[in-house]
Design a protein around this motif. Sequence first.
Motif, PDB file in Angstrom:
ATOM      1  N   UNK A  78      11.576  21.786   2.328  1.00 22.47           N
ATOM      2  CA  UNK A  78      12.844  21.055   2.335  1.00 22.47           C
ATOM      3  C   UNK A  78      13.106  20.413   3.694  1.00 22.47           C
ATOM      4  N   UNK A  79      12.813  21.161   4.763  1.00 24.78           N
ATOM      5  CA  UNK A  79      12.996  20.592   6.103  1.00 24.78           C
ATOM      6  C   UNK A  79      12.051  19.417   6.313  1.00 24.78           C
ATOM      7  N   UNK A  80      10.809  19.569   5.876  1.00 28.32           N
ATOM      8  CA  UNK A  80       9.833  18.490   6.024  1.00 28.32           C
ATOM      9  C   UNK A  80      10.285  17.241   5.270  1.00 28.32           C
ATOM     10  N   UNK A  81      10.734  17.413   4.036  1.00 32.79           N
ATOM     11  CA  UNK A  81      11.195  16.273   3.237  1.00 32.79           C
ATOM     12  C   UNK A  81      12.395  15.589   3.895  1.00 32.79           C
ATOM     13  N   UNK A  82      13.308  16.402   4.419  1.00 25.35           N
ATOM     14  CA  UNK A  82      14.482  15.832   5.096  1.00 25.35           C
ATOM     15  C   UNK A  82      14.069  15.065   6.345  1.00 25.35           C
ATOM     16  N   UNK A  83      13.108  15.592   7.086  1.00 29.83           N
ATOM     17  CA  UNK A  83      12.651  14.893   8.293  1.00 29.83           C
ATOM     18  C   UNK A  83      11.922  13.600   7.935  1.00 29.83           C
ATOM     19  N   UNK A  84      11.207  13.601   6.808  1.00 33.09           N
ATOM     20  CA  UNK A  84      10.548  12.367   6.350  1.00 33.09           C
ATOM     21  C   UNK A  84      11.590  11.276   6.093  1.00 33.09           C
ATOM     22  N   UNK A  85      12.680  11.651   5.438  1.00 30.91           N
ATOM     23  CA  UNK A  85      13.744  10.685   5.160  1.00 30.91           C
ATOM     24  C   UNK A  85      14.389  10.196   6.457  1.00 30.91           C
ATOM     25  N   UNK A  86      14.609  11.116   7.362  1.00 35.21           N
ATOM     26  CA  UNK A  86      15.306  10.794   8.611  1.00 35.21           C
ATOM     27  C   UNK A  86      14.484   9.890   9.521  1.00 35.21           C
ATOM     28  N   UNK A  87      13.156  10.095   9.548  1.00 33.52           N
ATOM     29  CA  UNK A  87      12.317   9.392  10.521  1.00 33.52           C
ATOM     30  C   UNK A  87      11.575   8.191   9.947  1.00 33.52           C
ATOM     31  N   UNK A  88      11.836   7.836   8.710  1.00 28.93           N
ATOM     32  CA  UNK A  88      11.188   6.648   8.149  1.00 28.93           C
ATOM     33  C   UNK A  88      11.499   5.417   8.992  1.00 28.93           C
ATOM     34  N   UNK A 117       2.409  14.215   1.317  1.00 30.24           N
ATOM     35  CA  UNK A 117       2.097  15.524   0.729  1.00 30.24           C
ATOM     36  C   UNK A 117       0.801  16.091   1.301  1.00 30.24           C
ATOM     37  N   UNK A 118      -0.198  15.217   1.460  1.00 25.99           N
ATOM     38  CA  UNK A 118      -1.498  15.651   1.976  1.00 25.99           C
ATOM     39  C   UNK A 118      -1.364  16.214   3.381  1.00 25.99           C
ATOM     40  N   UNK A 119      -0.587  15.548   4.217  1.00 29.13           N
ATOM     41  CA  UNK A 119      -0.382  16.045   5.585  1.00 29.13           C
ATOM     42  C   UNK A 119       0.251  17.434   5.563  1.00 29.13           C
ATOM     43  N   UNK A 120       1.308  17.608   4.788  1.00 32.80           N
ATOM     44  CA  UNK A 120       2.021  18.888   4.774  1.00 32.80           C
ATOM     45  C   UNK A 120       1.130  20.000   4.236  1.00 32.80           C
ATOM     46  N   UNK A 121       0.358  19.692   3.218  1.00 34.35           N
ATOM     47  CA  UNK A 121      -0.553  20.686   2.655  1.00 34.35           C
ATOM     48  C   UNK A 121      -1.620  21.081   3.679  1.00 34.35           C
ATOM     49  N   UNK A 122      -2.159  20.077   4.383  1.00 31.95           N
ATOM     50  CA  UNK A 122      -3.164  20.353   5.411  1.00 31.95           C
ATOM     51  C   UNK A 122      -2.577  21.205   6.525  1.00 31.95           C
ATOM     52  N   UNK A 123      -1.371  20.880   6.960  1.00 29.55           N
ATOM     53  CA  UNK A 123      -0.717  21.659   8.012  1.00 29.55           C
ATOM     54  C   UNK A 123      -0.560  23.113   7.588  1.00 29.55           C
ATOM     55  N   UNK A 142       0.828  -1.201   0.000  1.00 30.06           N
ATOM     56  CA  UNK A 142       0.000   0.000   0.000  1.00 30.06           C
ATOM     57  C   UNK A 142       0.864   1.253   0.000  1.00 30.06           C
ATOM     58  N   UNK A 143       1.907   1.261   0.807  1.00 30.31           N
ATOM     59  CA  UNK A 143       2.766   2.449   0.892  1.00 30.31           C
ATOM     60  C   UNK A 143       3.508   2.703  -0.416  1.00 30.31           C
ATOM     61  N   UNK A 144       3.844   1.663  -1.132  1.00 28.52           N
ATOM     62  CA  UNK A 144       4.507   1.853  -2.428  1.00 28.52           C
ATOM     63  C   UNK A 144       3.613   2.634  -3.381  1.00 28.52           C
ATOM     64  N   UNK A 145       2.302   2.498  -3.212  1.00 26.67           N
ATOM     65  CA  UNK A 145       1.358   3.194  -4.088  1.00 26.67           C
ATOM     66  C   UNK A 145       0.982   4.582  -3.571  1.00 26.67           C
ATOM     67  N   UNK A 146       0.862   4.722  -2.250  1.00 26.85           N
ATOM     68  CA  UNK A 146       0.200   5.904  -1.700  1.00 26.85           C
ATOM     69  C   UNK A 146       1.022   6.745  -0.737  1.00 26.85           C
ATOM     70  N   UNK A 161       3.694   8.782  -0.933  1.00 22.22           N
ATOM     71  CA  UNK A 161       3.992  10.162  -1.335  1.00 22.22           C
ATOM     72  C   UNK A 161       2.759  11.038  -1.227  1.00 22.22           C
ATOM     73  N   UNK A 162       1.623  10.519  -1.675  1.00 20.96           N
ATOM     74  CA  UNK A 162       0.382  11.298  -1.625  1.00 20.96           C
ATOM     75  C   UNK A 162      -0.023  11.592  -0.182  1.00 20.96           C
ATOM     76  N   UNK A 163       0.151  10.640   0.716  1.00 23.74           N
ATOM     77  CA  UNK A 163      -0.216  10.860   2.113  1.00 23.74           C
ATOM     78  C   UNK A 163       0.712  11.869   2.787  1.00 23.74           C
TER      79      UNK A 163
END
Length: 488
Positions: free
Chosen positions: A408-418, A383-389, A373-377, A379-381
């Motif tokens: 950029x900070x959000x994307x970096x934190x996503x990579x770091x906390x996976x 992105x949706x969270x960041x847009x909502x925030x 499921x994550x392979x499909x969705x 990125x969209x999830x």
Amino acid sequence: MDPQTIGLVESDIAESVKCYIQDKRNRVNGKFRLVSYQVRRLSEEPVGYLGDHYLLDVNLREKMVHYSPEEEEKYAEEEYISFFVKVIPDNVPKLADYIKEMGCFRKEILLYKHVIPRLQDVMIGTRPFVSTAYFTKGDRMIVFENLTSEGYSIVEHTKHLLDFEHLKVALQAVAKLHASSLILEERSKTPIPKLFVGYLNENAYVDDDDHVRKINLENAIQVLCEMIKRIEKYASSEKLDEILLKVPDVIRKIYDFSKPSTVFRNVLNHGDLWCNNVMFRYEMIPTSVDSSCINTEGHLPEGRKVTSDREDQAETGKDADVSNSALFVSNANHESRRRIPVEAKLVDFQLARFAPPVLDVWTLIMLCSTRAFRQLHLTALLDSYYQTLGNLLLSNSNMNIEPIISRNEYSASCDCFALAGLIESLLFSHLTLLPKQAAKDMLNCSENFDNFLRGNGKLHICLRYFQQDTNYRNRMTEMLEELVESLK
């Protein structure tokens, strides 16, 4: 059951009703008379690990000015209110001691009395994103609104998986929590931990050899390593010893992940985002309506017609499978409509902490979805969270998200906390995915719980179901394979 059985006396119930009336009807001096009341267990099966859960049913009559008690009895309508009650399980002393040592109830009571009201105040134009607490007693009891009376329910019968629509709506509620934290900090010019000193001390991952949670984590590591030995692709691998050597240190990284970051912006984290701690409200929409157009407040755009549906809550999420498929209503009366989640509320703040927002985001997504499921969705999830925030910061405080948490900070934190999300999913799921009977046996007896916590009970139970229960084995195997693949 008599409420005094769990320590609730009539004056406690009256105070709960008074606060409920003030909150729901904005009537500060509403007078009433209690007619009857009782408590009953929410379920015969465990619904959580850190407390006993009850429903408090209250019947009352409004007091009528210049009416005698006899006239009130004749003319005033009887009213029913339901509350949700969480209590320390004193009937299982070892479990009660465990909860007290963790400080779960004390933390949650402090948050509901002092922190959450402040957060809701700064989001005054936004629907509440958490349940409301009306009464607390010592450090052992909290009386909440019963969200099921408002049309909310947890998702059942989906093996703790959520489809895309549920996850998107759940992340909107998480974003509301995080946005309120950011707005409060920006307005007060003070970090949350300094506003509420001592309220958010870490109580889930405590790296102290004498602490019960350190014992808990080391037992979990033993269980997970034994599971790895039983996965066919590793059992015969020449790298098995190397894997078993590395896995414990990787899992122990959760101690650092759960601390406030010195690199990324921190917010108030929920800290316990498994499936049962998010409750959803549903509406019926025509199948021709794209659910993605529903906004962060759970509304369709103007002109869209929606039929409310609060019936059959137990069927929520029934058809979600391991691929997290969407829910469709296909009965004869609703052939052209689909029931979708439009709003969520977060419950259970016993493990809240101050950490980067993405720790909550990853925990929720990893615990409630499969790898396919994550392979499909994914990125969209994300992105949706960041847009909502960003939308919430702008609409509630006219704040631009970029200077606060840049993309950029959000994307970096996503990579770091996976990896943190994966570790959390393993530490939660080896317990939450156990069949309910196993949890019931463990939580109903003090001796069984103590053996589960400090002895070999956890290892024996988890390995037994790893062998016997296909869903448990498949889900744990998938997570463990992902963890092994992450090893350097």
